[in-house]
Design an enzyme around this catalytic site. Sequence first.
Site, PDB file in Angstrom:
ATOM      1  N   ASP A   1       0.861  -1.184   0.000  1.00  0.00           N
ATOM      2  CA  ASP A   1       0.000   0.000   0.000  1.00  0.00           C
ATOM      3  C   ASP A   1       0.898   1.236   0.000  1.00  0.00           C
ATOM      4  OD1 ASP A   1      -2.137   1.961   0.686  1.00  0.00           O
ATOM      5  OD2 ASP A   1      -3.298   0.188   1.205  1.00  0.00           O
TER       6      ASP A   1
ATOM      7  N   LYS B   1     -13.079  -0.442 -13.892  1.00  0.00           N
ATOM      8  CA  LYS B   1     -13.583  -1.668 -13.254  1.00  0.00           C
ATOM      9  C   LYS B   1     -14.121  -2.665 -14.291  1.00  0.00           C
ATOM     10  CE  LYS B   1     -12.582  -0.663  -8.944  1.00  0.00           C
ATOM     11  NZ  LYS B   1     -11.554  -1.432  -8.184  1.00  0.00           N
TER      12      LYS B   1
ATOM     13  N   ASN C   1      -6.442  -5.411  -4.681  1.00  0.00           N
ATOM     14  CA  ASN C   1      -7.602  -4.692  -4.144  1.00  0.00           C
ATOM     15  C   ASN C   1      -7.401  -3.170  -4.094  1.00  0.00           C
ATOM     16  OD1 ASN C   1     -10.003  -4.468  -2.143  1.00  0.00           O
ATOM     17  ND2 ASN C   1      -8.244  -3.684  -0.975  1.00  0.00           N
TER      18      ASN C   1
ATOM     19  N   ASP D   1       3.580   1.298  -4.374  1.00  0.00           N
ATOM     20  CA  ASP D   1       2.643   1.995  -5.264  1.00  0.00           C
ATOM     21  C   ASP D   1       2.335   1.028  -6.407  1.00  0.00           C
ATOM     22  OD1 ASP D   1       1.401   3.503  -7.231  1.00  0.00           O
ATOM     23  OD2 ASP D   1       2.660   5.270  -6.906  1.00  0.00           O
ATOM     24  N   VAL D   2       1.084   0.611  -6.500  1.00  0.00           N
ATOM     25  CA  VAL D   2       0.746  -0.436  -7.482  1.00  0.00           C
ATOM     26  C   VAL D   2       0.866   0.036  -8.929  1.00  0.00           C
ATOM     27  CG1 VAL D   2      -0.766  -1.724  -5.908  1.00  0.00           C
ATOM     28  CG2 VAL D   2      -1.766   0.036  -7.421  1.00  0.00           C
TER      29      VAL D   2
ATOM     30  N   TYR E   1     -14.014   5.406 -13.454  1.00  0.00           N
ATOM     31  CA  TYR E   1     -14.059   4.250 -12.537  1.00  0.00           C
ATOM     32  C   TYR E   1     -14.803   3.092 -13.197  1.00  0.00           C
ATOM     33  CZ  TYR E   1     -14.759   1.969  -7.929  1.00  0.00           C
ATOM     34  OH  TYR E   1     -14.770   1.099  -6.857  1.00  0.00           O
TER      35      TYR E   1
HETATM   36  N1  LIG Z   1     -16.264   1.013  -0.854  1.00  0.00           N
HETATM   37  C1  LIG Z   1     -17.057   0.632  -1.849  1.00  0.00           C
HETATM   38  O1  LIG Z   1     -18.279   0.918  -1.862  1.00  0.00           O
HETATM   39  C2  LIG Z   1     -16.487  -0.169  -2.983  1.00  0.00           C
HETATM   40  C3  LIG Z   1     -17.380  -0.722  -3.895  1.00  0.00           C
HETATM   41  C4  LIG Z   1     -16.892  -1.466  -4.956  1.00  0.00           C
HETATM   42  C5  LIG Z   1     -15.540  -1.659  -5.092  1.00  0.00           C
HETATM   43  N2  LIG Z   1     -14.674  -1.089  -4.208  1.00  0.00           N
HETATM   44  C6  LIG Z   1     -13.245  -1.324  -4.410  1.00  0.00           C
HETATM   45  O2  LIG Z   1     -12.713  -1.927  -3.260  1.00  0.00           O
HETATM   46  C7  LIG Z   1     -11.306  -1.691  -3.209  1.00  0.00           C
HETATM   47  C8  LIG Z   1     -10.946  -1.251  -1.807  1.00  0.00           C
HETATM   48  O3  LIG Z   1     -11.542   0.019  -1.559  1.00  0.00           O
HETATM   49  P1  LIG Z   1     -12.144   0.429  -0.133  1.00  0.00           P
HETATM   50  O4  LIG Z   1     -13.578   0.680  -0.328  1.00  0.00           O
HETATM   51  O5  LIG Z   1     -11.683  -0.524   0.895  1.00  0.00           O
HETATM   52  O6  LIG Z   1     -11.486   1.870   0.035  1.00  0.00           O
HETATM   53  P2  LIG Z   1     -10.183   2.352   0.819  1.00  0.00           P
HETATM   54  O7  LIG Z   1      -9.921   3.718   0.321  1.00  0.00           O
HETATM   55  O8  LIG Z   1     -10.361   2.115   2.280  1.00  0.00           O
HETATM   56  O9  LIG Z   1      -9.056   1.345   0.310  1.00  0.00           O
HETATM   57  C9  LIG Z   1      -8.315   1.553  -0.855  1.00  0.00           C
HETATM   58  C10 LIG Z   1      -6.875   1.225  -0.550  1.00  0.00           C
HETATM   59  O10 LIG Z   1      -6.098   1.312  -1.766  1.00  0.00           O
HETATM   60  C11 LIG Z   1      -4.890   1.982  -1.444  1.00  0.00           C
HETATM   61  N3  LIG Z   1      -4.278   2.588  -2.631  1.00  0.00           N
HETATM   62  C12 LIG Z   1      -4.742   3.636  -3.358  1.00  0.00           C
HETATM   63  N4  LIG Z   1      -3.863   3.941  -4.338  1.00  0.00           N
HETATM   64  C13 LIG Z   1      -2.838   3.057  -4.224  1.00  0.00           C
HETATM   65  C14 LIG Z   1      -1.637   2.862  -4.947  1.00  0.00           C
HETATM   66  N5  LIG Z   1      -1.295   3.640  -5.996  1.00  0.00           N
HETATM   67  N6  LIG Z   1      -0.810   1.854  -4.557  1.00  0.00           N
HETATM   68  C15 LIG Z   1      -1.135   1.069  -3.502  1.00  0.00           C
HETATM   69  N7  LIG Z   1      -2.251   1.218  -2.784  1.00  0.00           N
HETATM   70  C16 LIG Z   1      -3.097   2.198  -3.141  1.00  0.00           C
HETATM   71  C17 LIG Z   1      -5.314   3.032  -0.410  1.00  0.00           C
HETATM   72  O11 LIG Z   1      -4.205   3.569   0.296  1.00  0.00           O
HETATM   73  C18 LIG Z   1      -6.258   2.234   0.449  1.00  0.00           C
HETATM   74  O12 LIG Z   1      -5.588   1.536   1.476  1.00  0.00           O
HETATM   75  C19 LIG Z   1     -11.017  -0.665  -4.302  1.00  0.00           C
HETATM   76  O13 LIG Z   1     -10.494  -1.321  -5.438  1.00  0.00           O
HETATM   77  C20 LIG Z   1     -12.395  -0.097  -4.605  1.00  0.00           C
HETATM   78  O14 LIG Z   1     -12.467   0.418  -5.923  1.00  0.00           O
HETATM   79  C21 LIG Z   1     -15.118  -0.358  -3.142  1.00  0.00           C
END
Ligand SMILES: NC(=O)c1ccc[n+]([C@@H]2O[C@H](COP(=O)([O-])OP(=O)(O)OC[C@H]3O[C@@H](n4cnc5c(N)ncnc54)[C@H](O)[C@@H]3O)[C@@H](O)[C@H]2O)c1
Length: 254
Positions: free
Chosen positions: A41, A163, A93, A66-67, A159
């Site tokens: 992360d 996705k 994720n 950084d992914v 987005y």
């Molecule tokens: N929360 C929702 O309603 C929802 C719905 C559908 C899908 N998602 C997906 O679930 C996944 C997790 O999101 P979440 O809801 O837990 O939000 P979140 O913001 O808590 O988690 C996202 C994580 O990704 C990390 N991140 C961002 N850019 C990065 C990078 N360049 N390199 C490494 N890490 C990075 C962030 O630091 C964070 O820890 C994401 O892919 C999001 O698109 C979330």
Amino acid sequence: MAAPLLDFTDKVVLITGGATGIGRATARAFARQGAKVVIGDVDERAAETVDLITADGGTAMYVRTDVTKNDEVENLVRTAVSTYGGLDVAFNNAGVLPPTGPLLDQTEADWDRTINVDLKGVFLALKHEIAYMAEHGGGSIINTASIAGVIADPGMSPYVAAKHGVIGLTKAAAIDYATAGVRVNALAPGLVATGMTKGWLDDPAMRDVVVAGSQLGRPAEPEEMTGMVLYLASPLASFATGGVYVVDGGQTAH
Ligand SMILES: NC(=O)c1ccc[n+]([C@@H]2O[C@H](COP(=O)([O-])OP(=O)(O)OC[C@H]3O[C@@H](n4cnc5c(N)ncnc54)[C@H](O)[C@@H]3O)[C@@H](O)[C@H]2O)c1
């Protein structure tokens, strides 16, 4: 006595985006089932996730990653293997959500950032994870897509594109590496209460709009995503590859 169906004792599980939200909840769930967890992360709160796991008696480490950077993703996979002796499961994720607005309001910078993290980040992770797994007996990979990868929710075109791309990439990778023993599936969450959606959920009018989609009348807690991920990672899902697993409180059921 019933067999322990979700036993990950001594399995090595790599999780990107494990600092917060769905990634943190899933990291903790894998660790409780005995896995050694490696979190990649950019957010230093990943160290807190490691502390929570350690306090529970589990094993985890954080590698700042950084992914969107190929060399950093390569280092993440290499460190997981060198520290814990292999790589059995990966949960790709990490993700970002651009500001909400119609396509004409989306900037080129929003597009580039969203595609880079949400789609290219998964591509780079797959490359390094599969390179190892295919040579070492296989493995299971779960990519976090979204119901925005299945339908187009309003106001989030970059987005939605990213996705949908994650789902296409999941299918393509699954087909290319099925015979190598690498299963690749996508998780498609609906609305989950995390930092990503906090702005929506804290605004009463917006909350009503976004929660209206959930037939359960509420957002999911991050922990409610973990069961599907652990299932897909486990031998229970040995015939599951190239699939999209929707966990959305019925949002896309009608
Ligand atoms: N929360 C929702 O309603 C929802 C719905 C559908 C899908 N998602 C997906 O679930 C996944 C997790 O999101 P979440 O809801 O837990 O939000 P979140 O913001 O808590 O988690 C996202 C994580 O990704 C990390 N991140 C961002 N850019 C990065 C990078 N360049 N390199 C490494 N890490 C990075 C962030 O630091 C964070 O820890 C994401 O892919 C999001 O698109 C979330």
